[in-house]
Enzyme design. Structure first.
Site, mmCIF file in Angstrom:
data_model
loop_
_atom_site.group_PDB
_atom_site.id
_atom_site.type_symbol
_atom_site.label_atom_id
_atom_site.label_comp_id
_atom_site.label_asym_id
_atom_site.label_seq_id
_atom_site.Cartn_x
_atom_site.Cartn_y
_atom_site.Cartn_z
ATOM 1 N N ARG A 415 26.633 92.950 141.913
ATOM 2 C CA ARG A 415 27.056 92.397 140.041
ATOM 3 C C ARG A 415 28.304 90.729 140.304
ATOM 4 O O ARG A 415 28.772 91.079 140.706
ATOM 5 C CB ARG A 415 27.076 92.665 138.594
ATOM 6 C CG ARG A 415 25.843 93.775 138.984
ATOM 7 C CD ARG A 415 26.043 94.277 137.489
ATOM 8 N NE ARG A 415 25.136 95.738 137.458
ATOM 9 C CZ ARG A 415 23.842 95.274 136.526
ATOM 10 N NH1 ARG A 415 22.977 94.500 136.459
ATOM 11 N NH2 ARG A 415 23.211 96.626 136.718
ATOM 12 N N HIS A 475 24.605 99.294 146.764
ATOM 13 C CA HIS A 475 25.397 98.912 145.237
ATOM 14 C C HIS A 475 26.748 99.649 146.239
ATOM 15 O O HIS A 475 27.867 99.199 144.890
ATOM 16 C CB HIS A 475 25.493 100.767 144.253
ATOM 17 C CG HIS A 475 25.718 100.256 143.051
ATOM 18 N ND1 HIS A 475 26.841 101.627 143.485
ATOM 19 C CD2 HIS A 475 26.072 99.949 142.038
ATOM 20 C CE1 HIS A 475 27.175 101.309 142.020
ATOM 21 N NE2 HIS A 475 26.664 100.533 141.077
ATOM 22 N N TYR A 508 36.360 95.829 132.510
ATOM 23 C CA TYR A 508 36.126 96.895 133.347
ATOM 24 C C TYR A 508 37.360 97.760 134.122
ATOM 25 O O TYR A 508 38.110 97.460 134.691
ATOM 26 C CB TYR A 508 35.069 97.390 134.471
ATOM 27 C CG TYR A 508 33.516 97.024 133.947
ATOM 28 C CD1 TYR A 508 33.863 96.936 132.522
ATOM 29 C CD2 TYR A 508 32.739 96.857 134.552
ATOM 30 C CE1 TYR A 508 32.401 96.604 131.342
ATOM 31 C CE2 TYR A 508 31.433 97.038 134.035
ATOM 32 C CZ TYR A 508 30.925 95.916 133.330
ATOM 33 O OH TYR A 508 30.115 96.203 132.318
ATOM 34 N N HIS A 632 35.314 102.846 134.942
ATOM 35 C CA HIS A 632 34.016 102.768 135.783
ATOM 36 C C HIS A 632 34.540 103.056 137.374
ATOM 37 O O HIS A 632 33.974 103.105 137.903
ATOM 38 C CB HIS A 632 33.792 100.826 136.247
ATOM 39 C CG HIS A 632 33.271 100.444 136.362
ATOM 40 N ND1 HIS A 632 32.530 100.059 137.989
ATOM 41 C CD2 HIS A 632 31.312 100.783 136.337
ATOM 42 C CE1 HIS A 632 31.976 99.484 138.384
ATOM 43 N NE2 HIS A 632 30.492 100.083 137.396
#
Length: 729
Positions: A415, A475, A508, A632
């Site tokens: 992202r 990821h 985050y 996170h």
């Protein structure tokens, strides 16, 4: 001695349901809105976050459970709950929570906003002059956009878009006397709340809005009180706001797609027509109208949420833009870590008065050389948002893009932001003739369109763009820079826990490691070969990579702690993650607890492990930290009988991370950095302000500071620590 009774660790009583566990997490988010210690506008923010989280929960999790029910799947998870049982449990748990949220906002926060000079009022409460102002605004700005849609035998029930706010309008034909139903969509292109000039309609200083910082009404009320303009010749009898949520999960068989980018684009188009999974309506809607909406959208009573006051509280985010610092958290500006000060100083040498400047080769060669020399001196750990993302990670990629000595850059993008300077740097690197390879994960949920846009921009300038391994999401958060140096080729790496997104890096909490260790460089080279080419790499020198080595290695590390404890040594595990739901690893932790290993888990969200069960998990404690920043980072600590090992990376202990995603976890071998991580873990474990303890029954209890103490939380202590570090340098 009598034989010890064998305990079946697969018994459903030892596991929490993951959907209900997630709802408990979101309830902790909502508590920040209820907590009077939270500044007023931040309380609105947490209200909005809670609502936005719920939207995604319904679009994905509830939608998935409904699909399982429709497919007649009669199998549950480790907790044993079947899909239909979960849907019923979600409803039973959630309805009183959202009712309390709306009641609290309508009856408590609204009055507190008024005391602070922020007046969110109802249209009828306004003075005639103020109503006239909004009517003019409606006629000139809103009316041209609206399209009322009739519902009758000649006009089928209209398509309702997901998460849109709508008005069900009842009108009477003044000629025939017949009552009709119409739908009016509240348009998205306007602010959620329409503000008025705060001095409008004031007669004297005793005016109830005297001293107002903001005065306004919800957009739907401006429309509702001007409906007569949309239905001339009709009598408007009543209006009822409603909102729907549709399934948003992509049904994509990636191994069968000839072109993944095109296939995902097609699925995104289908998403807007997904089945309806939730209907929100205001209290007081007539039963017949509610039944009509339910029938038209194929819903049951359990899918309907009747709520007090405003619908769609996500819009409360907008109040964070008010210039009222006394009602917000103090501004936080991430700091340049001391290890990067040399680079900062060298940049200052070339700059003058922070003017925009044209940077030549000397600048890039000199500054990049300084940065890479820092990394050669030893591994560097950065901690966001306490450390600046722009001054560390973004600078690393930007300098690599311009440095004449850099030959290649490879990275993963899961992202990133819409105006990403990271992507701009990669484009510049390709224009500078470097080999650039980027893994863009097109299946990053709700970021698919943004990632498709960036993928196409990168491809246009000659970047090698790949979309990952069939059947797996990528990821992992990694960058590999290949540089020509006097001694030969050297590889520099960044391995992190968070996305390469400058915007979320300020919100985050994440960690990242810079290194030029040969083994890590070689591991990342081989990992990128897996991602971009054809490879069945089964082993790595140091990295723990999912889905090939991570699960087995984590199991080995837990078993080692068990062995130490059974031999009379020190058995200790601390793990910090977003979630733990994997049954195999939970059972391994239960076995460790039974062997006497002391285990502390810092799990922000879902936790299916039940702590404190006698004979099973009495040596396991679980806390969750909720506050200003989103926790996170993933950190794993294994005591190893006095020779501790540390790891950071992108993976939670969830089956999807371990088996269906490409993930990377890196060992931290520098003792000084290991000490920093242990200090961080100890600080979090000692938190008595933001930490919540998971109870045996699945609920959470917030820790409270000792009487007479301020109870400073993790985030504030880490901000204070960063400021002290800056002052020392």
């Amino acid at each position: 001695m009598p034989a010890r009774k064998t305990i079946d660790l697969k018994n459903r009583q030892y596991y929490f349901n993951r959907s209900l566990s997630w709802l408990e997490f979101n309830k902790r988010v909502l508590h920040e809105a209820f907590d009077p210690r939270t500044p007023l506008l931040e309380r609105l923010k947490f209200m909005a976050i809670f609502s936005a989280n719920l939207d995604e929960f319904f679009m994905v999790r509830v939608a998935g459970l409904k699909q399982q029910v429709e497919s007649n799947i009669l199998q549950g998870g480790a907790d044993g709950m079947l899909p239909q049982e979960q849907l019923e449990a979600v409803r039973d748990y959630l309805l009183p929570v959202v009712k309390e949220q709306h009641r609290f906002f309508d009856q408590d926060l609204r009055s507190k906003l008024a005391q602070a000079g922020i007046f969110l009022v109802r249209f009828p409460e306004l003075k005639p002059e103020q109503q006239a102002y909004l009517t003019n605004y409606f006629e000139t700005q809103i009316f041209p956009v609206l399209t009322p849609l009739a519902v009758d035998p000649a006009h089928p029930f209209p398509y309702i878009s997901s998460l849109s706010l709508n008005l069900a309008v009842l009108v009477r034909d003044q000629t025939t006397g017949e009552e009709r139903l119409a739908r009016v969509k509240v348009p998205n292109g306007f602010p959620r709340f329409i503000d008025l000039p705060t001095d409008l309609g004031k007669k004297d200083k005793k005016d109830e809005y005297a001293g107002a910082h903001w005065l306004g009404v919800p957009l739907e009320e401006v429309i509702a009180h001007n409906l007569v303009s949309l239905f001339p010749g009709m009598e408007v009898l009543a209006y009822y706001p409603f909102r729907i949520t549709r399934s948003a999960d992509l049904e994509l068989e990636t191994d069968k797609a000839d072109d993944l980018l095109i296939a995902i684009e097609q699925e995104i188009r289908k998403r807007r027509f997904g089945s309806v999974v939730r209907l929100e309506v205001q209290n007081g809607i007539p039963p017949l109208l509610k039944q009509t909406l339910m029938e038209e959208m194929d819903l049951q009573e359990m899918d309907v949420y009747e709520l007090e006051g405003l619908l769609c509280l996500n819009g409360l985010f907008s109040f964070l833009g008010l210039p009222l610092p006394e009602h917000k958290d103090p501004d936080w500006h991430p700091l340049v870590p001391s290890s990067f000060h040399r680079v900062e100083e060298r940049e200052s040498f070339f700059a003058s008065d922070n003017e925009v400047k044209t940077l030549g080769t000397d600048y890039w060669e000199s500054t990049a050389a300084e940065l890479f020399s820092l990394i050669r001196e030893g591994d560097i750990l950065v901690h966001h948002p306490y450390h600046s993302f722009a001054a560390t990670v973004q600078r690393f990629i930007t300098l690599a893009a311009h440095d004449p000595q850099v030959l290649a850059i490879k990275m993963t993008l899961y992202r990133t932001s819409g105006d990403s300077p990271i992507v701009s740097a990669l484009i510049k690197a390709a224009e500078n003739g470097k080999q650039v390879a980027v893994l863009v994960e097109l299946k990053a949920r709700f970021d698919e369109e943004n990632n498709i846009l960036w993928a196409r921009k990168l491809e246009k300038v000659g970047v090698h763009v790949v979309y990952g391994v069939p059947g797996l999401k990528t990821h992992t958060k990694t960058v590999l820079v290949v540089r020509q140096e006097p001694g030969g080729i050297r590889r520099y790496v960044h391995i992190g826990t968070g996305n390469y997104n400058p915007k979320t890096a300020g919100l985050y909490e994440d960690l990242g490691l810079f290194s030029c260790q040969d083994a890590l460089g070689a591991d990342l080279s081989e990992l990128f070969n897996v991602l971009t080419g054809y490879s069945r790499q089964r082993s790595y020198r140091k990295l723990l990579v999912a889905p090939v080595t991570m699960r087995d290695r984590m199991m080995e590390l837990i078993q080692r702690e068990i062995a130490h404890a059974q031999a009379g040594g020190q058995g200790r595990i601390i793990a910090k993650m977003n979630a733990i739901t994997d049954t195999q690893l939970i059972q391994a932790l239960y076995q460790a607890s039974q062997a006497g290993v002391s285990i502390d888990l810092i799990i922000r969200g879902m936790c299916c492990l039940r702590p404190g069960v006698k004979g099973v998990s009495e040596n396991i404690r679980v806390i969750s930290v909720i506050g200003r920043f989103l926790e996170h980072s993933r950190i794993f600590y294994f005591e190893n009988n006095g020779s501790p090992e540390y790891f950071i990376g992108s993976a939670d202990w969830r089956s999807r991370n371990l088996d269906r995603r490409v993930e990377a976890i890196v060992p931290i071998e520098d003792p000084a950095i290991g000490g920093q991580l242990k200090e961080l873990l100890d600080l979090i474990l000692a938190d008595h302000r933001q930490a919540w303890e998971l109870q045996l029954d699945g609920s959470y209890r917030q820790r409270q500071p000792a009487e007479g103490t301020p109870g400073q939380g993790t985030h504030q202590m880490l901000m204070d620590r960063a400021l002290k570090e800056q002052a020392l340098h």
